[in-house]
Design a protein around this motif. Structure first.
Motif, PDB file in Angstrom:
ATOM      1  N   SER A 178     -11.757   4.799  -6.146  1.00 44.20           N
ATOM      2  CA  SER A 178     -11.937   3.347  -6.108  1.00 44.20           C
ATOM      3  C   SER A 178     -11.864   2.764  -4.704  1.00 44.20           C
ATOM      4  O   SER A 178     -12.246   1.614  -4.488  1.00 44.20           O
ATOM      5  CB  SER A 178     -10.872   2.669  -6.966  1.00 44.20           C
ATOM      6  N   LEU A 179     -11.353   3.560  -3.745  1.00 44.73           N
ATOM      7  CA  LEU A 179     -11.137   3.108  -2.372  1.00 44.73           C
ATOM      8  C   LEU A 179     -10.215   1.894  -2.325  1.00 44.73           C
ATOM      9  O   LEU A 179     -10.367   0.998  -1.489  1.00 44.73           O
ATOM     10  CB  LEU A 179     -12.466   2.831  -1.651  1.00 44.73           C
ATOM     11  N   GLU A 180      -9.228   1.891  -3.237  1.00 45.04           N
ATOM     12  CA  GLU A 180      -8.222   0.829  -3.303  1.00 45.04           C
ATOM     13  C   GLU A 180      -6.847   1.466  -3.342  1.00 45.04           C
ATOM     14  O   GLU A 180      -6.682   2.571  -3.870  1.00 45.04           O
ATOM     15  CB  GLU A 180      -8.396  -0.002  -4.573  1.00 45.04           C
ATOM     16  N   ASP A 181      -5.840   0.740  -2.811  1.00 45.18           N
ATOM     17  CA  ASP A 181      -4.465   1.185  -2.989  1.00 45.18           C
ATOM     18  C   ASP A 181      -4.072   0.896  -4.429  1.00 45.18           C
ATOM     19  O   ASP A 181      -4.336  -0.202  -4.946  1.00 45.18           O
ATOM     20  CB  ASP A 181      -3.528   0.451  -2.031  1.00 45.18           C
ATOM     21  N   ALA A 182      -3.485   1.877  -5.077  1.00 46.29           N
ATOM     22  CA  ALA A 182      -3.096   1.720  -6.485  1.00 46.29           C
ATOM     23  C   ALA A 182      -1.996   0.676  -6.618  1.00 46.29           C
ATOM     24  O   ALA A 182      -1.040   0.675  -5.833  1.00 46.29           O
ATOM     25  CB  ALA A 182      -2.611   3.052  -7.046  1.00 46.29           C
ATOM     26  N   PRO A 187       0.824  -1.206   0.000  1.00 51.10           N
ATOM     27  CA  PRO A 187       0.000   0.000   0.000  1.00 51.10           C
ATOM     28  C   PRO A 187       0.859   1.258   0.000  1.00 51.10           C
ATOM     29  O   PRO A 187       2.062   1.192   0.244  1.00 51.10           O
ATOM     30  CB  PRO A 187      -0.808  -0.115   1.278  1.00 51.10           C
ATOM     31  N   GLY A 188       0.211   2.378  -0.253  1.00 57.25           N
ATOM     32  CA  GLY A 188       0.931   3.636  -0.222  1.00 57.25           C
ATOM     33  C   GLY A 188       0.275   4.743  -1.015  1.00 57.25           C
ATOM     34  O   GLY A 188       0.545   5.909  -0.780  1.00 57.25           O
ATOM     35  N   PHE A 189      -0.593   4.393  -1.957  1.00 54.65           N
ATOM     36  CA  PHE A 189      -1.239   5.379  -2.813  1.00 54.65           C
ATOM     37  C   PHE A 189      -2.742   5.088  -2.855  1.00 54.65           C
ATOM     38  O   PHE A 189      -3.259   4.550  -3.829  1.00 54.65           O
ATOM     39  CB  PHE A 189      -0.637   5.338  -4.220  1.00 54.65           C
ATOM     40  N   PRO A 190      -3.470   5.437  -1.788  1.00 52.04           N
ATOM     41  CA  PRO A 190      -4.890   5.101  -1.709  1.00 52.04           C
ATOM     42  C   PRO A 190      -5.755   6.030  -2.572  1.00 52.04           C
ATOM     43  O   PRO A 190      -5.846   7.226  -2.325  1.00 52.04           O
ATOM     44  CB  PRO A 190      -5.209   5.271  -0.227  1.00 52.04           C
ATOM     45  N   THR A 203      -8.081  -0.282   2.215  1.00 47.33           N
ATOM     46  CA  THR A 203      -7.368   0.987   2.396  1.00 47.33           C
ATOM     47  C   THR A 203      -7.628   1.566   3.779  1.00 47.33           C
ATOM     48  O   THR A 203      -6.777   2.251   4.338  1.00 47.33           O
ATOM     49  CB  THR A 203      -7.769   2.040   1.341  1.00 47.33           C
ATOM     50  N   VAL A 204      -8.788   1.302   4.331  1.00 49.18           N
ATOM     51  CA  VAL A 204      -9.130   1.766   5.677  1.00 49.18           C
ATOM     52  C   VAL A 204      -8.685   0.736   6.717  1.00 49.18           C
ATOM     53  O   VAL A 204      -8.098   1.088   7.748  1.00 49.18           O
ATOM     54  CB  VAL A 204     -10.650   2.043   5.783  1.00 49.18           C
ATOM     55  N   ARG A 248      -6.753   7.756  -9.061  1.00 45.77           N
ATOM     56  CA  ARG A 248      -6.201   6.904 -10.130  1.00 45.77           C
ATOM     57  C   ARG A 248      -6.817   7.250 -11.466  1.00 45.77           C
ATOM     58  O   ARG A 248      -8.001   7.560 -11.563  1.00 45.77           O
ATOM     59  CB  ARG A 248      -6.491   5.430  -9.845  1.00 45.77           C
ATOM     60  N   LYS A 249      -6.022   7.120 -12.497  1.00 43.68           N
ATOM     61  CA  LYS A 249      -6.501   7.345 -13.859  1.00 43.68           C
ATOM     62  C   LYS A 249      -7.448   6.220 -14.277  1.00 43.68           C
ATOM     63  O   LYS A 249      -7.158   5.040 -14.080  1.00 43.68           O
ATOM     64  CB  LYS A 249      -5.316   7.415 -14.825  1.00 43.68           C
TER      65      LYS A 249
END
Length: 157
Positions: free
Chosen positions: A46-50, A39-42, A95-96, A79-80
């Protein structure tokens, strides 16, 4: 059953930003980044880590545009090409779950009525407690270490 549901942000306001040059983004106070760890880029849509290698924008965002003393903004990752995520009632995304979370409960006038900080696995119980109070209209979740807005919880149904 849990009386609340977490939602990601609408991606529409962010998508055109991905077409801007880095100089144009800089003028807006935004930065293009590539996820280099997870993780690192939430992503707040999307509520997901990229995943590693994913293009994101780190942008300033007014997450609480309320006409109250609690009006607030801060940086978020988007995110794109992702779509908005609305979770099932009571569902808490990874992510949470994997972070220390600050929860801020507001009434219908955007005044804070309660707040707490807890580990991610304790978020569902904290939200259940907040929404047991009929004065609570919505709850903002923030990543406690960096203070960034994560997502919003609203009453389900």
């Amino acid at each position: 059953m849990h009386p609340w549901r977490l939602s990601g942000l609408d991606p529409a306001p962010f998508q055109a930003l991905f077409e801007l040059s880095d100089d144009e983004l800089q003028r807006l106070g935004a930065v293009r980044q590539t996820a280099d760890a997870t993780p690192g880029f939430p992503c707040r849509v999307s509520l997901e880590d990229a995943p590693v290698g994913t293009e994101l924008l780190l942008v300033p965002f007014e997450h609480h545009p309320a006409r109250s003393p609690y009006r607030a903004s801060g940086p978020i990752f988007v995110r794109k090409g992702t779509t908005q995520r609305d979770l099932d009632p009571g569902e808490v995304p990874p992510t949470v779950l994997r972070r220390l979370i600050s929860l801020r409960a507001y009434d219908a006038d955007a005044m804070m009525v309660d707040a707490t900080v807890c580990d991610g696995p304790e978020v569902a119980a904290a939200l259940d407690g907040f929404f047991a109070n009929v004065a609570v209209d919505y709850v903002h979740l923030h990543f406690a270490k960096r203070g960034c807005f994560s997502c919003v919880a609203r009453r389900a149904g």
